[in-house]
Enzyme design. Structure first.
Site, mmCIF file in Angstrom:
data_model
loop_
_atom_site.group_PDB
_atom_site.id
_atom_site.type_symbol
_atom_site.label_atom_id
_atom_site.label_comp_id
_atom_site.label_asym_id
_atom_site.label_seq_id
_atom_site.Cartn_x
_atom_site.Cartn_y
_atom_site.Cartn_z
ATOM 1 N N ILE A 300 11.982 -0.948 2.319
ATOM 2 C CA ILE A 300 11.704 -1.590 1.036
ATOM 3 C C ILE A 300 12.944 -1.589 0.164
ATOM 4 C CG2 ILE A 300 10.321 -1.479 -1.069
ATOM 5 C CD1 ILE A 300 8.759 -2.391 1.352
ATOM 6 N N ASP A 320 20.705 7.123 -1.727
ATOM 7 C CA ASP A 320 19.926 7.425 -0.517
ATOM 8 C C ASP A 320 20.443 8.713 0.089
ATOM 9 O OD1 ASP A 320 18.604 7.251 2.144
ATOM 10 O OD2 ASP A 320 18.123 5.227 1.468
ATOM 11 N N ASN A 325 21.604 4.651 6.879
ATOM 12 C CA ASN A 325 20.919 3.551 6.197
ATOM 13 C C ASN A 325 21.754 3.004 5.044
ATOM 14 O OD1 ASN A 325 18.798 3.955 7.915
ATOM 15 N ND2 ASN A 325 17.435 4.883 6.411
ATOM 16 N N ILE A 349 17.140 13.026 -4.463
ATOM 17 C CA ILE A 349 16.478 12.953 -5.762
ATOM 18 C C ILE A 349 15.955 14.326 -6.177
ATOM 19 C CG2 ILE A 349 15.859 10.519 -5.555
ATOM 20 C CD1 ILE A 349 13.042 11.434 -4.709
ATOM 21 N N LYS A 416 -2.561 4.110 -0.096
ATOM 22 C CA LYS A 416 -3.018 5.419 0.386
ATOM 23 C C LYS A 416 -3.204 6.414 -0.759
ATOM 24 C CE LYS A 416 -1.048 4.796 4.992
ATOM 25 N NZ LYS A 416 -0.788 3.358 4.795
ATOM 26 N N LYS A 428 1.553 10.544 -3.552
ATOM 27 C CA LYS A 428 1.858 9.283 -4.243
ATOM 28 C C LYS A 428 0.928 9.075 -5.442
ATOM 29 C CE LYS A 428 4.658 6.705 -2.794
ATOM 30 N NZ LYS A 428 6.111 6.638 -3.101
ATOM 31 N N VAL A 454 3.471 -2.533 5.380
ATOM 32 C CA VAL A 454 4.510 -3.554 5.409
ATOM 33 C C VAL A 454 4.964 -3.757 6.845
ATOM 34 C CG1 VAL A 454 6.754 -4.235 4.527
ATOM 35 C CG2 VAL A 454 5.236 -2.886 3.098
ATOM 36 N N SER A 457 8.442 -2.420 8.764
ATOM 37 C CA SER A 457 9.094 -1.310 8.081
ATOM 38 C C SER A 457 9.194 -0.115 9.020
ATOM 39 C CB SER A 457 8.304 -0.918 6.833
ATOM 40 O OG SER A 457 7.011 -0.453 7.194
#
Length: 621
Positions: A300, A320, A325, A349, A416, A428, A454, A457
């Protein structure tokens, strides 16, 4: 060495054509006189012969010059078409006009009928000399193409004509085009590039059996997804391998060729047209802004980068933790947008100090937060990691956004999170609650966007199914009745970006994913589209629902209503009110428990997310 050989071959071909044209030019002159005088050499006046011989060297040199100038020696004659035919006629006509003028200037007298006869024969012989190569090549390829592959073309338009011609002329294909299908009644029974159009879509199955078809190519680039889907639903009942020609823009750009064919993907069987999103009218909010994307190297996140850069952000910051990636999207963006002000940072993060330093240095104005652990079964085995990364990581970056005055923060969520049965979904949901609560106590506009699975993905079932089919099976499906909502990555990201434009703070945007799809049907269709029969060539194995997995996903909780937006595909779920102070107090406790690797983390999470229901493990919870 290869270049030298290629250049030598080209020189030999051109010399051969020049010598051939010299013979044609001179032969045509004598043939024209021979016909003019009733096919009798004896009837030809000697004055015409002598006059002709006087001008022949001049005519030959001038004609060769005209042919060269009009590039008759530069075309690839194996691809000769109407354009080359017209060019030959134009070149020979110019030559004839020049010959007529030259003879007049030199006072050479010839019968008036000599000139049209000479033009007709010279044009005919030059055409034959050029197109004979293609004709012989076609005959040769048909002779050598009685391989194992017998192809049916569906569609009898311009794209099909180009495709058939290239396939017939190719010496590298094992097989031949046998027949074509088209729904236009006026075309049935006629021929396209020498291939008979044998019927409409309702005759596909019969003609596959009649002609022993092994491969089907769908050449309908301008057809709607619905029409293509109907054709595919018929074709999947055969055991043929399917390929499809991409969109109409490639036909317009003259990119139709064998090399443009792609295997039919499961996206082609979702049963709906692609979701159209007009971003041009709404993406002004990123233009000239400093935009940060966390998890920017993921499925995404990387697509967010690709679409955002089109709208001229002042600076794009990719954060990231996975360097591979991040490197791939960095190289792609540098290659496609060399003037982009791009910053790529490897960071977690969860590292408060690192996040504060990044915010202090770059002052992002808009943040898309896509960094997260999302694999349900893996998170079930490592529940504390789901909380540490998804929840604690989000909390830290939300605090930094508030502290450093970020204008807008868009959290990427999931269906979800609704009535979760797994720790990933519960984590989430906690992120959504953080977003909602902080929006009420910050100048930053915090919103979340919730959508389903998705296609393509990382962790998607489609790559797994394709790999299992390539290995000969079995294809594993957890349950025959399991269903999911699906969307392509570009579709989901486009809606996320548009939802970001609608954001005013505190909303949970819910994307309309269309109708749910049975995973079992997807697996069976993909097997058929690969040229195999389910349960005969490739077995389907039901493995049982994995820990935390539901038969179906929901997009809304019972308490949430729906509010419309300007885009019918984007809805706003009504926020569920809760005691925010108590929430944050308990959230700190949950994060501490996760950091301490608690064995009871699910119980702590359930206190904050009452809709979270999980299967307790014996001896543990």
């Amino acid at each position: 060495m290869k270049t030298l050989v290629r250049d030598t071959q080209l020189l030999v071909r051109r010399l051969f054509l020049v010598v051939l044209d010299i013979l044609i030019i001179n032969t045509s002159s004598f043939v024209a006189l021979w016909i003019r005088f009733d096919f009798s050499i004896g009837n030809i006046d000697s004055i015409y012969i002598s006059e002709l011989l006087k001008y022949l060297p001049i005519n030959t040199i001038i004609t060769l010059g005209i042919f060269w100038g009009l590039r008759l020696y530069h075309s690839l004659w194996k691809f000769a078409s109407v354009d080359e035919l017209m060019n030959i006629i134009f070149a020979t006509t110019v030559s004839e006009v020049v010959q007529y003028i030259g003879m007049k200037l030199m006072h050479i007298v010839m019968p008036r009928s000599y000139f049209p006869l000479h033009l007709i024969f010279m044009s005919g012989l030059v055409l034959c000399s050029r197109f004979a190569y293609r004709f012989l090549r076609r005959i040769s390829n048909q002779y050598h193409s009685e391989g194992t592959h017998r192809t049916m073309i569906i569609g009898a338009g311009d794209a099909a004509a180009i495709l058939i011609r290239e396939m017939i002329n190719s010496s590298y294909l094992d097989g031949k085009v046998v027949c074509a299908i088209d729904d236009d009644k006026l075309k049935i029974g006629k021929y396209i590039q020498g291939i008979k159009i044998v019927g409409n879509r309702n005759t596909i199955l019969d003609n596959v059996e009649k002609y022993g078809i092994t491969d089907i190519i769908i050449a309908m680039p301008s057809a709607s997804q619905k029409a293509t889907n109907e054709i595919l639903n018929i074709c999947k009942e055969t055991s043929c391998k399917l390929k499809i020609l991409p969109g109409v823009y490639q036909l317009i750009n003259e990119e139709v060729s064998v090399s443009r064919l792609r295997n039919v993907d499961i996206e082609d069987l979702l049963g709906r047209d692609p979701i159209e999103t007009n971003l041009d009218d709404v993406m002004g909010y990123v233009s000239g802004k400093v935009v940060m994307i966390t998890g920017g190297g993921g499925s995404i996140g990387s697509e967010l980068c690709r679409q955002i850069v089109k709208y001229n952000p002042k600076k794009l910051i990719i954060v990231d933790i996975y360097e591979n990636n991040a490197y791939e999207i960095q190289m792609e963006l540098k290659r496609n947008y060399p003037n982009l002000n791009l910053v790529v940072l490897i960071a977690s993060i969860r590292n408060t100090k690192r996040m504060n330093l990044i915010f202090e240095q770059y002052h992002p104005e808009i943040i898309y937060h896509a960094a997260a652990h999302k694999h349900v079964p893996l998170m079930e085995d490592s529940p504390n990691e789901a909380i540490k990364n998804n929840v604690y990581g989000t909390l830290k970056i939300v605090r930094a956004a508030d502290r450093y005055g970020v204008k807008r923060f868009i959290q990427i969520s999931t269906d979800k999170a609704v009535n979760p049965t797994n720790i990933m979904g519960a984590s989430k949901r906690l992120c959504e609650m953080i977003i909602q609560a902080y929006n009420n106590r910050s100048n930053t506009e915090f919103v979340a966007v919730r959508f389903g699975n998705v296609l393509g993905s990382n962790g998607s079932v489609i790559p797994l199914f394709k790999r299992q089919i390539a290995e000969g099976g079995p294809v594993t499906v957890t349950h025959p009745d399991i269903i999911r909502y699906f969307m392509t990555i570009p579709e989901a990201v486009a809606l996320v970006l548009q939802a970001g434009a609608y954001a005013r703070g505190g909303e949970i945007f819910v994307l309309d994913m269309g109708s749910p799809v049975k995973i079992d049907d997807m697996a069976r269709n993909l097997i058929r589209l690969s040229g195999y029969t389910p349960d005969r060539d490739i077995q389907i194995k039901y493995t049982g629902l994995r820990p935390g997995e539901k038969l179906y996903e929901e997009l809304l909780m019972d308490e949430e209503g729906l509010k419309e937006t300007a885009n019918k595909r984007i809805h706003i779920g009504q926020p569920i009110k809760f005691d925010e102070d108590a929430f944050f107090e308990k959230l700190e406790e949950v994060c501490t428990e996760a950091t301490n690797e608690s064995e009871h983390i699910r119980e702590f999470v359930q206190e904050l997310v009452p809709t979270y229901h999980y299967k307790k493990k014996e001896g543990k919870e």
